[in-house]
Design an enzyme around this catalytic site. Structure first.
Site, PDB file in Angstrom:
ATOM      1  N   TRP A 290      15.593  21.417 104.423  1.00 55.52           N
ATOM      2  CA  TRP A 290      14.327  20.802 104.782  1.00 55.52           C
ATOM      3  C   TRP A 290      14.269  20.498 106.281  1.00 55.52           C
ATOM      4  O   TRP A 290      15.201  19.920 106.838  1.00 55.52           O
ATOM      5  CB  TRP A 290      14.150  19.520 103.976  1.00 55.52           C
ATOM      6  CG  TRP A 290      12.850  18.846 104.247  1.00 55.52           C
ATOM      7  CD1 TRP A 290      11.653  19.074 103.624  1.00 55.52           C
ATOM      8  CD2 TRP A 290      12.611  17.855 105.238  1.00 55.52           C
ATOM      9  NE1 TRP A 290      10.693  18.287 104.176  1.00 55.52           N
ATOM     10  CE2 TRP A 290      11.245  17.531 105.167  1.00 55.52           C
ATOM     11  CE3 TRP A 290      13.411  17.240 106.192  1.00 55.52           C
ATOM     12  CZ2 TRP A 290      10.668  16.592 106.009  1.00 55.52           C
ATOM     13  CZ3 TRP A 290      12.834  16.302 107.038  1.00 55.52           C
ATOM     14  CH2 TRP A 290      11.468  15.984 106.936  1.00 55.52           C
TER      15      TRP A 290
ATOM     16  N   MET B 100      -1.161  14.367  99.354  1.00 54.79           N
ATOM     17  CA  MET B 100       0.079  15.021  98.942  1.00 54.79           C
ATOM     18  C   MET B 100       0.421  14.577  97.526  1.00 54.79           C
ATOM     19  O   MET B 100       0.323  13.383  97.212  1.00 54.79           O
ATOM     20  CB  MET B 100       1.203  14.642  99.903  1.00 54.79           C
ATOM     21  CG  MET B 100       2.535  15.223  99.505  1.00 54.79           C
ATOM     22  SD  MET B 100       3.829  14.790 100.675  1.00 54.79           S
ATOM     23  CE  MET B 100       3.803  16.211 101.737  1.00 54.79           C
TER      24      MET B 100
ATOM     25  N   ARG C 212      12.398  14.563  96.066  1.00 55.93           N
ATOM     26  CA  ARG C 212      12.840  15.690  96.878  1.00 55.93           C
ATOM     27  C   ARG C 212      13.503  16.723  95.980  1.00 55.93           C
ATOM     28  O   ARG C 212      14.258  16.381  95.079  1.00 55.93           O
ATOM     29  CB  ARG C 212      13.824  15.236  97.945  1.00 55.93           C
ATOM     30  CG  ARG C 212      14.108  16.352  98.951  1.00 55.93           C
ATOM     31  CD  ARG C 212      15.165  15.964  99.952  1.00 55.93           C
ATOM     32  NE  ARG C 212      14.738  14.899 100.857  1.00 55.93           N
ATOM     33  CZ  ARG C 212      13.890  15.066 101.863  1.00 55.93           C
ATOM     34  NH1 ARG C 212      13.381  16.251 102.101  1.00 55.93           N
ATOM     35  NH2 ARG C 212      13.555  14.073 102.637  1.00 55.93           N
TER      36      ARG C 212
ATOM     37  N   ASP D 177       2.005  21.242  97.618  1.00 48.15           N
ATOM     38  CA  ASP D 177       1.631  19.879  97.222  1.00 48.15           C
ATOM     39  C   ASP D 177       0.579  19.268  98.139  1.00 48.15           C
ATOM     40  O   ASP D 177       0.343  18.067  98.084  1.00 48.15           O
ATOM     41  CB  ASP D 177       2.876  18.987  97.171  1.00 48.15           C
ATOM     42  CG  ASP D 177       3.664  19.023  98.474  1.00 48.15           C
ATOM     43  OD1 ASP D 177       3.238  19.737  99.411  1.00 48.15           O
ATOM     44  OD2 ASP D 177       4.703  18.348  98.562  1.00 48.15           O
TER      45      ASP D 177
ATOM     46  N   ASP E  78       1.925  24.367 102.023  1.00 52.20           N
ATOM     47  CA  ASP E  78       2.813  23.798 101.019  1.00 52.20           C
ATOM     48  C   ASP E  78       2.021  23.612  99.734  1.00 52.20           C
ATOM     49  O   ASP E  78       0.802  23.399  99.764  1.00 52.20           O
ATOM     50  CB  ASP E  78       3.379  22.463 101.511  1.00 52.20           C
ATOM     51  CG  ASP E  78       4.394  22.673 102.632  1.00 52.20           C
ATOM     52  OD1 ASP E  78       4.759  23.836 102.896  1.00 52.20           O
ATOM     53  OD2 ASP E  78       4.817  21.669 103.245  1.00 52.20           O
TER      54      ASP E  78
ATOM     55  N   GLU F 207      11.855  23.839 110.876  1.00 53.30           N
ATOM     56  CA  GLU F 207      11.243  25.162 111.060  1.00 53.30           C
ATOM     57  C   GLU F 207       9.830  25.057 111.642  1.00 53.30           C
ATOM     58  O   GLU F 207       9.420  25.896 112.441  1.00 53.30           O
ATOM     59  CB  GLU F 207      11.270  25.948 109.746  1.00 53.30           C
ATOM     60  CG  GLU F 207      10.101  25.746 108.805  1.00 53.30           C
ATOM     61  CD  GLU F 207      10.034  24.350 108.202  1.00 53.30           C
ATOM     62  OE1 GLU F 207      11.028  23.618 108.278  1.00 53.30           O
ATOM     63  OE2 GLU F 207       8.976  24.001 107.667  1.00 53.30           O
ATOM     64  N   ASP F 208       9.109  23.985 111.272  1.00 53.23           N
ATOM     65  CA  ASP F 208       7.743  23.847 111.796  1.00 53.23           C
ATOM     66  C   ASP F 208       7.755  23.532 113.298  1.00 53.23           C
ATOM     67  O   ASP F 208       6.886  23.984 114.039  1.00 53.23           O
ATOM     68  CB  ASP F 208       6.943  22.807 111.004  1.00 53.23           C
ATOM     69  CG  ASP F 208       7.724  21.536 110.749  1.00 53.23           C
ATOM     70  OD1 ASP F 208       8.905  21.466 111.155  1.00 53.23           O
ATOM     71  OD2 ASP F 208       7.162  20.603 110.145  1.00 53.23           O
TER      72      ASP F 208
ATOM     73  N   HIS G  94       6.321  13.462  94.748  1.00 51.75           N
ATOM     74  CA  HIS G  94       7.406  14.090  93.980  1.00 51.75           C
ATOM     75  C   HIS G  94       8.748  13.665  94.555  1.00 51.75           C
ATOM     76  O   HIS G  94       8.843  13.205  95.692  1.00 51.75           O
ATOM     77  CB  HIS G  94       7.284  15.615  94.042  1.00 51.75           C
ATOM     78  CG  HIS G  94       7.302  16.153  95.454  1.00 51.75           C
ATOM     79  ND1 HIS G  94       8.456  16.535  96.090  1.00 51.75           N
ATOM     80  CD2 HIS G  94       6.300  16.336  96.346  1.00 51.75           C
ATOM     81  CE1 HIS G  94       8.158  16.944  97.313  1.00 51.75           C
ATOM     82  NE2 HIS G  94       6.866  16.830  97.510  1.00 51.75           N
TER      83      HIS G  94
END
Ligand SMILES: *[C@@H]1O[C@H](CO)[C@@H](O)[C@H](O)[C@H]1NC(C)=O
Ligand SMILES: *[C@@H]1O[C@H](CO)[C@@H](O)[C@H](O)[C@H]1NC(C)=O
Ligand SMILES: *[C@@H]1O[C@H](CO)[C@@H](O)[C@H](O)[C@H]1NC(C)=O
Ligand SMILES: *[C@@H]1O[C@H](CO)[C@@H](O)[C@H](O)[C@H]1NC(C)=O
Ligand SMILES: *[C@@H]1O[C@H](CO)[C@@H](O)[C@H](O)[C@H]1NC(C)=O
Length: 373
Positions: free
Chosen positions: A279, A309, A314, A219, A217, A282-283, A312
């Site tokens: 979101w 991280m 969403r 971030d 990712d 998937e992981d 931010h």
């Protein structure tokens, strides 16, 4: 009687004295050789210092590349007597394989996102990164070639910090790598795993020698450069302890954030699922794919696998996927048909920037019945 007793005691004293003498002698010998060795050491150090000091005087304005390296290769450095008569320039010297543990690592790093960052600064500070965000260690032969794939949309600000921190870390880790952002075209629902499938295909088209793929990712910044970005015997989960989870693994089967699979590991699980829109989930599906194919996730030590991280809001069009809980129940059924084997997309543009390659791709949208989610 007393005389006899006296004789025995005297004999014992004599023996004791003799023993002491022997001991003394041994200690002296040890000390002697020790000091002698130190002298040798001292002289040799003196010699080398002299030799190295000689360089400025000799004023041979040599190119920087020929500065002797102090890696394992220096053990077989040519003796001074070898004449430079042949045309073998220093750069053509056969390189040694990079060390298993890179020697220049610094350990824990200070990561912050308050100082302003610009792409110009990143470029200025990483002059040895080639067009497209590629790098090869100049002083050793890396064992793997790593494609780093970042699913992306509208996060230019984060990308600058990511590149600012990661390029120097990867350089210290002696990684041969290329950085690819996989930029989702349009404003439809985000699909992280599908973008990563695209990244796998496109990176291999760019350079078929990639044998390791790291999915990160944009971030997430590692806080320790001993967390080595390479592929392992088993699929790797790098982001073990994120600050937002209190530097702990949120649950045993967590595989999010930053992970890495070799080419063969990736193909063995048919890549990642294409059907997770929005979101989350998937992981976990990827974790299931790994387990169902008889592999086991490996991780760095929790003290080393720390991440910061960038905070931010969403993103728009990346709302939590309401189907994610039911979908991950079905990985066993879906993984054979849904994956790299069924991947479809339309390439929009590939542009090579100095610090990264930008792959913009249209990956479609969720099936109509999910569009509301
Ligand atoms: C050390 O350097 C000095 C002056 O540069 C020189 O006279 C001397 O011979 C050198 N000694 C060795 C061992 O190279
Ligand atoms: C070193 O060499 C350069 C050019 O070869 C010369 O300009 C310079 O004066 C030299 N420096 C010394 C200290 O000899
Ligand atoms: C050698 O390195 C110095 C500073 O690291 C740099 O200013 C100089 O341009 C380099 N020279 C060459 C030939 O690379
Ligand atoms: C060294 O290389 C130069 C050009 O690179 C060439 O002209 C010359 O013949 C070479 N000499 C030997 C000994 O190979
Ligand atoms: C990547 O390329 C797309 C298409 O040209 C462009 O819209 C986007 O701004 C680029 N993103 C980055 C981070 O370079």
């Amino acid at each position: 009687m007393t005389r006899l007793l006296l004789g025995v005691t005297l004999e014992r004293i004599c023996k004791a004295v003799l023993l002491l003498c022997l001991l003394h002698f041994v200690i002296i010998m040890i000390l002697y050789f020790d000091v002698y060795a130190q002298h040798l050491d001292f002289f040799s150090r003196f010699n080398t210092r002299n030799a190295s000091r000689a360089h400025p005087f000799s004023n041979s304005s040599r190119p920087n590349g020929t500065v002797p390296s102090y890696g394992p290769a220096s053990a077989e450095a040519p003796s001074p007597s070898t004449k430079p008569s042949t045309n073998q320039s220093a750069t053509e010297k056969p390189l040694q394989p990079c060390q298993e543990t890179p020697p220049g690592l610094v350990g824990r790093l200070l990561i912050e996102f308050s100082s302003p960052m610009s792409m110009e600064r990143v470029q200025r500070e990483n002059p040895d990164v080639r067009q497209g965000g590629k790098y090869t260690p100049p002083d050793c032969l890396p064992r793997q070639k790593v494609a780093i794939l970042i699913p992306f949309r509208h996060r230019e600000h984060h990308l600058k910090y990511w590149l600012h921190y990661l390029h120097p870390i990867l350089r210290r880790q002696k990684v041969a790598y290329g950085i690819y952002i996989i930029n989702q075209f349009g404003e439809d629902t985000f699909n992280r795993a599908k973008l990563l499938n695209v990244g796998f295909m496109e990176a291999l088209k760019d350079d078929e020698e990639y044998d390791c793929f790291i999915f990160s990712d944009v971030d997430l910044i590692p806080m320790d450069d001993r967390n080595l970005y390479r592929c392992y015997e088993q699929p790797r989960h790098f982001a073990v302890g994120m600050d937002k989870f209190g530097f702990r693994l949120p649950y045993a089967g967590y595989f999010g954030g930053v992970s890495g699979l070799s080419k063969s590991q990736f193909l063995k699980i048919n890549g990642f699922p294409n059907e997770y829109w929005g979101w989350g989930g998937e992981d976990d599906d990827i974790f299931n794919r790994i387990s169902l194919n008889g592999m086991k996730v490996s991780r760095p030590d929790i003290r080393i696998g720390r991440y910061r991280m960038i905070k931010h809001e969403r993103d728009k069009h990346n709302e939590p996927n309401p189907q994610r809980f039911t979908k991950i129940q079905n990985t066993k059924m879906t993984m054979k048909r849904d994956g790299i084997s069924s991947l479809q997309y339309r390439l929009v543009e590939i542009s090579r920037q100095p610090m990264y390659t930008n792959i913009t791709v249209e990956i479609g949208r969720p099936p109509p019945r999910l569009a509301r989610g």
